[in-house]
Design an enzyme around this catalytic site. Structure first.
Site, PDB file in Angstrom:
ATOM      1  N   THR A  68     -30.677 -24.561   7.352  1.00 17.49           N
ATOM      2  CA  THR A  68     -31.619 -23.450   7.250  1.00 17.49           C
ATOM      3  C   THR A  68     -32.037 -23.160   5.804  1.00 17.49           C
ATOM      4  OG1 THR A  68     -29.737 -21.918   7.226  1.00 17.49           O
ATOM      5  CG2 THR A  68     -30.790 -22.353   9.362  1.00 17.49           C
ATOM      6  N   THR A  82     -27.774 -26.216   1.593  1.00 17.12           N
ATOM      7  CA  THR A  82     -26.942 -25.149   1.033  1.00 17.12           C
ATOM      8  C   THR A  82     -26.672 -24.009   2.008  1.00 17.12           C
ATOM      9  OG1 THR A  82     -28.959 -24.230   0.030  1.00 17.12           O
ATOM     10  CG2 THR A  82     -27.552 -25.611  -1.365  1.00 17.12           C
ATOM     11  N   SER A  83     -27.308 -24.015   3.162  1.00 17.25           N
ATOM     12  CA  SER A  83     -26.980 -23.025   4.194  1.00 17.25           C
ATOM     13  C   SER A  83     -27.389 -23.606   5.543  1.00 17.25           C
ATOM     14  CB  SER A  83     -27.714 -21.698   3.949  1.00 17.25           C
ATOM     15  OG  SER A  83     -27.215 -20.684   4.804  1.00 17.25           O
ATOM     16  N   SER A  84     -26.638 -23.232   6.570  1.00 14.39           N
ATOM     17  CA  SER A  84     -26.914 -23.823   7.882  1.00 14.39           C
ATOM     18  C   SER A  84     -26.431 -22.912   8.996  1.00 14.39           C
ATOM     19  CB  SER A  84     -26.232 -25.191   8.005  1.00 14.39           C
ATOM     20  OG  SER A  84     -24.825 -25.033   8.048  1.00 14.39           O
TER      21      SER A  84
END
Length: 376
Positions: A68, A82-84
């Site tokens: 994400t 770096t974000s999920s």
């Protein structure tokens, strides 16, 4: 629930990873309400909600992780995730292992999209949930997602490794980001008898959960479990581009051959154990661009000494070329660590454990007295 949502819940129930007291939360909380308009699949494909709404809704309820954010939100980065949004089955499994029930207070590290936070809030109530997210943009979007679905837990923008002492003590701490050193703040802010569940790893291997119980003397101890890979907390990230940085054909490397075959040391349990013996060494595997070509190269890099090794594997061969450079003979260490694992009876991940105190973190085999590695 949409048909896709119903299918996901049924899948989780059938797989046995969804405890009965969690069913209502997974039925009520809609995963797609927490996802951005663009998500990236594990194969690198990007799905856009505006141009492919049905596909986007479908992948929202597939049991897969979805990236994400990349490059901490920077527009000129390399595309580093770096974000999920984690796999729903992993989310369910971690909540099962957390052993959390109404009446408990939970600290969550890594709010992300807010989906896991919403599940906790549904079960425990908003007042019992505190979640910390380091990225201001991600944290604010999580607040919007949570409020849009009727949840108002405390969402803190800050460094999750510091915990949140204003609401301590907590009965449970759950992290959705991996650490190499379990922050002592989490222990200090937990009730004696509380539980801490966090992805854990080192430079060599990222892929287990540390399931720790907090003792009465300011320590936490427990065993490893699971097979998961999470993104690191920001200041514990393993450096990227290490092969390009440290490995060069111009180095005067030593060459030999080895009869070691990859199916042994690269198997999950063996690889985890090897990593415990080589915690500062980064392990990178590069495959050929041609999918029909099964050859690959495994690189071992120690940034501290500049040493590196490369293992050029041809699955059809009986021996493989090894190149080693620097003060450490990393592939020789790799083979020695693998032999140690074999001599120890091929222990699985769950035979290893960890004890964390204010000034030390030790990893042990079978019992706390049998220390494998330690770090301050």
């Amino acid at each position: 629930m949409t048909p896709s949502h119903e299918k996901l819940v049924a899948h989780l129930l059938q797989a046995g990873g969804l405890p009965p007291h969690w069913r209502s939360a997974f039925e009520f909380v809609e995963r797609h309400r927490f996802l951005p308009d663009q998500v990236t699949l594990p194969d690198g494909t990007t799905v856009d909600r505006l141009s492919a709404p049905e596909q986007w809704l479908g992948v929202a309820y597939d049991d897969i992780p979805l990236v994400t954010q990349v490059d901490d939100g920077a527009e000129d980065g390399t595309g580093y995730p770096t974000s999920s949004a984690s796999m729903p089955s992993i989310v369910a499994d971690m909540l099962r292992r957390l052993e959390v029930h109404p009446g408990m207070r939970v600290l969550e590290i890594g709010t992300g999209t807010g989906y896991n936070t919403a599940l906790l809030s549904h079960l425990l109530g908003d007042e019992a949930v505190t979640t910390v997210e380091v990225d201001p943009t991600v944290a604010e979007q999580a607040r919007v997602n949570l409020m849009g679905t009727g949840f108002v837990p405390l969402v803190v923008t800050g460094d999750g490794t510091q915990g949140w002492p204003a609401r301590a003590p907590f009965d449970r701490v759950i992290s959705t980001v991996a650490v190499k050193r379990v922050p002592y703040h989490w222990i200090a802010q937990s009730q004696p008898g509380g539980k801490i569940l966090t992805p854990w790893g080192n430079a060599f291997h990222n892929g287990v959960l540390a399931d720790l119980r907090v003792g009465s003397r300011g320590t936490a101890s427990g065993r490893f479990c699971g097979n998961v890979a999470f993104m690191w907390v920001r200041h514990q990230r393993t450096p990227g581009q290490v092969v390009a940085t440290y490995v060069s054909d111009e180095h005067e490397f030593r060459v030999r051959r080895t009869g070691t075959q990859p199916n042994g040391p690269l198997a999950f349990d063996a690889n985890f154990a090897i990593g415990l013996r080589m915690p500062t060494v980064i392990n990178v595997i590069e495959f050929r661009e041609d999918e029909d070509d099964q050859r690959f190269v495994m690189y071992l890099v120690d940034p501290g000494s500049g040493s590196w090794a490369s293992w050029h594997v041809d699955p059809g061969a009986t021996s493989h070329e090894v190149r080693q450079y620097g003060s450490r003979q990393l592939f020789t260490e790799f083979e020695t660590a693998h032999q140690w694992w074999l001599d120890s009876g091929r222990p699985g991940v769950d035979r290893f454990g960890m004890t964390v105190s204010v000034d030390q973190q030790t990893v042990w085999l079978d019992e706390a007295a049998n220390v494998i590695s330690s770090m301050p």
